[in-house]
Design a protein around this motif. Structure first.
Motif, PDB file in Angstrom:
ATOM      1  N   GLN A 207      19.446  49.731  25.030  1.00  0.00           N
ATOM      2  CA  GLN A 207      19.668  51.105  24.595  1.00  0.00           C
ATOM      3  C   GLN A 207      18.598  51.497  23.585  1.00  0.00           C
ATOM      4  N   GLU A 208      18.332  52.772  23.510  1.00  0.00           N
ATOM      5  CA  GLU A 208      17.321  53.254  22.566  1.00  0.00           C
ATOM      6  C   GLU A 208      17.824  53.103  21.141  1.00  0.00           C
ATOM      7  N   GLY A 209      16.907  52.761  20.251  1.00  0.00           N
ATOM      8  CA  GLY A 209      17.286  52.572  18.854  1.00  0.00           C
ATOM      9  C   GLY A 209      17.909  51.201  18.648  1.00  0.00           C
ATOM     10  N   GLY A 210      18.119  50.844  17.395  1.00  0.00           N
ATOM     11  CA  GLY A 210      18.691  49.546  17.066  1.00  0.00           C
ATOM     12  C   GLY A 210      20.194  49.608  16.893  1.00  0.00           C
ATOM     13  N   LEU A 211      20.732  48.536  16.294  1.00  0.00           N
ATOM     14  CA  LEU A 211      22.177  48.443  16.085  1.00  0.00           C
ATOM     15  C   LEU A 211      22.676  49.571  15.193  1.00  0.00           C
ATOM     16  N   GLY A 212      21.898  49.922  14.173  1.00  0.00           N
ATOM     17  CA  GLY A 212      22.312  50.986  13.274  1.00  0.00           C
ATOM     18  C   GLY A 212      22.578  52.290  14.001  1.00  0.00           C
ATOM     19  N   ARG A 213      21.730  52.637  14.922  1.00  0.00           N
ATOM     20  CA  ARG A 213      21.903  53.877  15.679  1.00  0.00           C
ATOM     21  C   ARG A 213      23.066  53.768  16.655  1.00  0.00           C
ATOM     22  N   ALA A 214      23.202  52.633  17.319  1.00  0.00           N
ATOM     23  CA  ALA A 214      24.269  52.456  18.303  1.00  0.00           C
ATOM     24  C   ALA A 214      25.644  52.573  17.657  1.00  0.00           C
ATOM     25  N   VAL A 215      25.792  52.007  16.465  1.00  0.00           N
ATOM     26  CA  VAL A 215      27.076  52.044  15.772  1.00  0.00           C
ATOM     27  C   VAL A 215      27.441  53.471  15.377  1.00  0.00           C
ATOM     28  N   VAL A 216      26.455  54.240  14.967  1.00  0.00           N
ATOM     29  CA  VAL A 216      26.702  55.624  14.560  1.00  0.00           C
ATOM     30  C   VAL A 216      27.118  56.475  15.754  1.00  0.00           C
ATOM     31  N   GLU A 217      26.522  56.205  16.909  1.00  0.00           N
ATOM     32  CA  GLU A 217      26.738  57.060  18.073  1.00  0.00           C
ATOM     33  C   GLU A 217      27.981  56.715  18.878  1.00  0.00           C
ATOM     34  N   SER A 218      28.650  55.599  18.596  1.00  0.00           N
ATOM     35  CA  SER A 218      29.832  55.223  19.368  1.00  0.00           C
ATOM     36  C   SER A 218      30.790  54.410  18.512  1.00  0.00           C
ATOM     37  N   LEU A 224      29.960  46.999   7.858  1.00  0.00           N
ATOM     38  CA  LEU A 224      28.802  47.566   7.180  1.00  0.00           C
ATOM     39  C   LEU A 224      27.732  46.511   6.913  1.00  0.00           C
ATOM     40  N   SER A 225      28.145  45.320   6.487  1.00  0.00           N
ATOM     41  CA  SER A 225      27.165  44.264   6.179  1.00  0.00           C
ATOM     42  C   SER A 225      26.353  43.887   7.402  1.00  0.00           C
ATOM     43  N   LEU A 226      27.038  43.754   8.522  1.00  0.00           N
ATOM     44  CA  LEU A 226      26.348  43.397   9.765  1.00  0.00           C
ATOM     45  C   LEU A 226      25.415  44.524  10.201  1.00  0.00           C
ATOM     46  N   LYS A 227      25.889  45.741  10.074  1.00  0.00           N
ATOM     47  CA  LYS A 227      25.086  46.898  10.450  1.00  0.00           C
ATOM     48  C   LYS A 227      23.817  46.976   9.614  1.00  0.00           C
ATOM     49  N   MET A 228      23.919  46.766   8.308  1.00  0.00           N
ATOM     50  CA  MET A 228      22.759  46.860   7.434  1.00  0.00           C
ATOM     51  C   MET A 228      21.762  45.735   7.689  1.00  0.00           C
ATOM     52  N   ALA A 229      22.268  44.525   7.921  1.00  0.00           N
ATOM     53  CA  ALA A 229      21.370  43.383   8.116  1.00  0.00           C
ATOM     54  C   ALA A 229      20.619  43.462   9.445  1.00  0.00           C
ATOM     55  N   PHE A 230      21.294  43.992  10.470  1.00  0.00           N
ATOM     56  CA  PHE A 230      20.704  43.970  11.817  1.00  0.00           C
ATOM     57  C   PHE A 230      20.500  45.367  12.382  1.00  0.00           C
ATOM     58  N   GLN A 231      20.247  46.325  11.527  1.00  0.00           N
ATOM     59  CA  GLN A 231      20.143  47.703  12.001  1.00  0.00           C
ATOM     60  C   GLN A 231      19.004  47.913  12.980  1.00  0.00           C
ATOM     61  N   LYS A 232      17.971  47.045  12.958  1.00  0.00           N
ATOM     62  CA  LYS A 232      16.844  47.193  13.876  1.00  0.00           C
ATOM     63  C   LYS A 232      16.934  46.268  15.083  1.00  0.00           C
ATOM     64  N   SER A 233      18.008  45.499  15.177  1.00  0.00           N
ATOM     65  CA  SER A 233      18.167  44.591  16.318  1.00  0.00           C
ATOM     66  C   SER A 233      18.454  45.376  17.596  1.00  0.00           C
ATOM     67  N   GLN A 234      17.960  44.832  18.712  1.00  0.00           N
ATOM     68  CA  GLN A 234      18.157  45.481  20.005  1.00  0.00           C
ATOM     69  C   GLN A 234      19.624  45.435  20.427  1.00  0.00           C
ATOM     70  N   VAL A 235      20.091  46.520  21.030  1.00  0.00           N
ATOM     71  CA  VAL A 235      21.446  46.595  21.583  1.00  0.00           C
ATOM     72  C   VAL A 235      21.332  46.803  23.085  1.00  0.00           C
ATOM     73  N   THR A 236      22.150  46.076  23.856  1.00  0.00           N
ATOM     74  CA  THR A 236      22.196  46.275  25.295  1.00  0.00           C
ATOM     75  C   THR A 236      23.638  46.508  25.736  1.00  0.00           C
ATOM     76  N   TYR A 237      23.788  47.159  26.854  1.00  0.00           N
ATOM     77  CA  TYR A 237      25.100  47.364  27.452  1.00  0.00           C
ATOM     78  C   TYR A 237      25.552  46.042  28.059  1.00  0.00           C
ATOM     79  N   GLY A 238      26.719  45.533  27.627  1.00  0.00           N
ATOM     80  CA  GLY A 238      27.176  44.226  28.099  1.00  0.00           C
ATOM     81  C   GLY A 238      28.151  44.262  29.240  1.00  0.00           C
ATOM     82  N   GLY A 239      28.843  45.387  29.432  1.00  0.00           N
ATOM     83  CA  GLY A 239      29.811  45.485  30.513  1.00  0.00           C
ATOM     84  C   GLY A 239      30.866  46.527  30.210  1.00  0.00           C
TER      85      GLY A 239
END
Length: 367
Positions: A207-218, A224-239
């Protein structure tokens, strides 16, 4: 099987998935689906699981040492199996019908030369060593011939081959005719039991954007701690099951709360990973978060494989973690994992990749 019937099977899984190796049920507002406590990315259930098994807790230093030693010693039984298969294929080509033998030699004449599409890369001498050794030693038996097969050089970063049995760490490559949300997907098998069911995650729908963006949009269970630490990590659709849940895949090592899926690939352990990011010991881009998961009832996945819905394959850890920041290698197609894996598998799979591939992972319609 159509993509619609495949999705129906996923959706109908229900409570049956709770039997898979300690899955725990969720509240009724989650439609009675269940996921293993180990895989929660917010660390709550993962922490509880770690507390329940204090003898299995490993600190991050030990996890990194074990990972580095494994890499240094090439201690990957799947890579060893891939080498055996490459050697076996070489032997079969050299001792088969002359036309097939000549075809095999033509295939190996391309650069890079290949067995399994060149990505179980096997650099062989131009001379037929098997025949030379056999002619020089008339006492060699047929059973001893495999010992004379020249060693094959496998690229440990880039290999793939079909396997007959489903196993943790194998991937399901969607048939080229499968449509819908599973069109040209690659599913990593996390856990499999013949009678109790299978749990897996799609790994090639970035998905476009990192974890920070994905969490905000859905909606999500991300803290919060996980979001801040990995906000630039790649997110993919898992199922399609429990899309609000995230699971973290990484190569950092067997940290507390994590589980080794196959050599070089781990799932979970988010609480410890947060600490490692804060200490500067882990690059957050070396983690991939999958949103939701896929599941099959006992026996269902094997039926789908037998019907040709999926190609069941073993692949390198670098291919599995393509979207988790692994270093790209020569020949990698960074935006089309489905095509890349089929190309690595060679034979008819390479032909399928050539005919149907090229659309790219990120350009496919997202659910």
């Amino acid at each position: 099987m159509s993509s619609l019937s495949s999705l129906t099977h996923f959706a109908a899984f229900g409570l049956a998935i709770s039997a898979v190796c300690g899955f725990t049920s969720l509240p009724h507002n989650h439609q009675s689906h269940a996921v293993p406590a180990l895989f929660y990315s917010n660390g709550g259930a993962a922490g509880a699981a770690g507390a329940a098994g204090q003898d299995d807790i490993k600190n991050s230093d030990r996890a990194r040492i074990e990972r580095d030693l494994e890499e240094a010693m090439d201690n990957d039984w799947r890579l060893f199996r891939a080498k055996l298969l490459a050697q076996e294929k070489y032997y079969c080509i050299e001792h088969s019908d002359p036309k097939l033998k000549q075809q095999g030699r033509r295939n190996r004449s391309h650069e890079p030369s290949s067995l399994f599409a060149g990505n179980l890369i096997a650099k062989q001498p131009k001379k037929n060593n098997m025949e030379v050794l056999y002619n020089d030693d008339p006492f060699v038996s047929e059973a001893e011939l495999p010992l004379l097969i020249p060693k094959t050089a496998i690229d440990k970063h880039r290999w793939a081959h079909e396997i007959p049995l489903i196993e943790s760490g194998s991937v399901l490559v969607a048939n080229e005719r499968l449509g819908g949300i599973f069109h040209q997907t690659v599913v990593l098998v996390i856990q499999h039991h013949e009678t109790e069911g299978t749990f897996g995650v799609v790994i090639n729908r970035p998905q476009e954007g990192g974890l920070g963006r994905a969490v905000v949009e859905s909606d999500s269970n991300i803290g919060l701690s996980l979001k801040m630490a990995f906000q630039k990590s790649q997110v993919t659709y898992g199922g399609p099951i429990l899309p609000q849940d995230y699971h973290v895949l990484h190569s950092f090592g067997a940290v507390t709360g994590s589980r080794k899926i196959c050599p070089g690939v781990y799932i979970g352990g988010s609480e410890e990973l947060i600490s490692q990011v804060r200490y500067g010991e882990m690059d957050p881009r070396r983690a991939m978060f999958v949103k939701g998961h896929s599941a099959w009832e006992g026996g269902q996945l094997q039926v789908e494989i037998d019907q040709g819905v999926w190609y069941n394959a073993a692949v390198s850890a670098d291919l599995i973690l393509r979207y988790a920041g692994v270093e790209l290698q020569a020949g990698d197609n960074p935006n089309d994992l489905w095509t890349d894996i089929l190309s690595c598998m060679g034979g008819m799979h390479e032909d399928i990749a050539r005919r149907y591939g090229g659309t790219g992972d990120s350009r496919r319609a997202m659910p």
